[in-house]
Design an enzyme around this catalytic site. Structure first.
Site, mmCIF file in Angstrom:
data_model
loop_
_atom_site.group_PDB
_atom_site.id
_atom_site.type_symbol
_atom_site.label_atom_id
_atom_site.label_comp_id
_atom_site.label_asym_id
_atom_site.label_seq_id
_atom_site.Cartn_x
_atom_site.Cartn_y
_atom_site.Cartn_z
ATOM 1 C CB VAL A 99 -0.970 0.042 1.219
ATOM 2 C CG1 VAL A 99 -1.919 -1.129 1.209
ATOM 3 C CG2 VAL A 99 -0.209 0.095 2.523
ATOM 4 C CB CYS A 100 1.707 3.969 -1.622
ATOM 5 S SG CYS A 100 0.774 4.111 -3.153
ATOM 6 C CB ALA A 101 -0.531 8.315 -0.418
#
Length: 195
Positions: free
Chosen positions: A68-70
């Protein structure tokens, strides 16, 4: 999950129902991670993923890995890098932004450990805007040729959008407040090894 050039994408609800069985790796900067992350996520910034390949491979052999990331762009890049190494992973559609927008909790470290700061997107917008304004001022006050600074940033932003990469984010990611502390990275790697 299978290893393919295009990563598997999980919708927020799919990830939520499977969260207890997933190894979640957050590839944002430590400051972004500290501002809120998926429950149980381990922070391995994107530029440290190659260093963590053995540990991520080990975790993927024990169960599914969600990156995951932003917003999903950096995690998609990480998934492609991992797929090239034969490590199957999935990415979260819309990233932590979508997770929070759907009302799911984000965890934050204890107050004494928090290094919360601006998101990478906000840092890039601030830096790009500052450099554009500086280029305009220098072009007006010093020499018109300095207006090229602003046009260079504009060209970089267009290139960034077309290629879904961001050179400015890569540079900003190397600043001290965006770097993981060695102990934090080592703890994340140890947690992956123990899966």
């Amino acid at each position: 999950m299978t290893s393919s050039p295009n990563p598997v994408t999980l919708a927020t609800e799919q990830a939520r129902t499977r969260l207890h069985e997933l190894t979640v790796i957050d590839v944002r900067t430590p400051a972004e991670y500290a501002s809120g992350h998926l429950p149980g996520a381990l922070n391995i910034p994107l530029d440290h993923v190659r260093r963590a390949l053995p540990e991520i491979r080990h975790a993927s052999e024990q169960g599914d890995v969600l990156v995951v990331c932003a917003s999903g762009a950096r995690s998609e890049n990480a998934c492609k890098l991992l797929a090239e190494q034969g490590i199957p992973t999935a990415t979260l559609s819309g990233g932590t932004g979508a997770w929070a927008a759907e009302g799911h909790d984000l965890h934050t470290p204890a107050a004494c450990d928090t290094r919360a700061g601006w998101s990478m997107e906000r840092q890039v917008r601030f830096t790009a805007g500052t450099v554009v304004l500086l280029g305009l001022l220098l072009g007006l006050l010093v020499h018109p040729a300095l207006l090229l600074i602003s046009s260079g940033v504009a060209g970089g932003l267009v290139f960034s959008a077309l290629t879904n990469t961001c050179g400015m984010a890569a540079v900003l990611g190397k600043l001290p407040h965006n770097r993981p502390r060695t102990a934090d990275l080592d703890a994340a790697l140890a947690a992956l090894r123990s899966r």
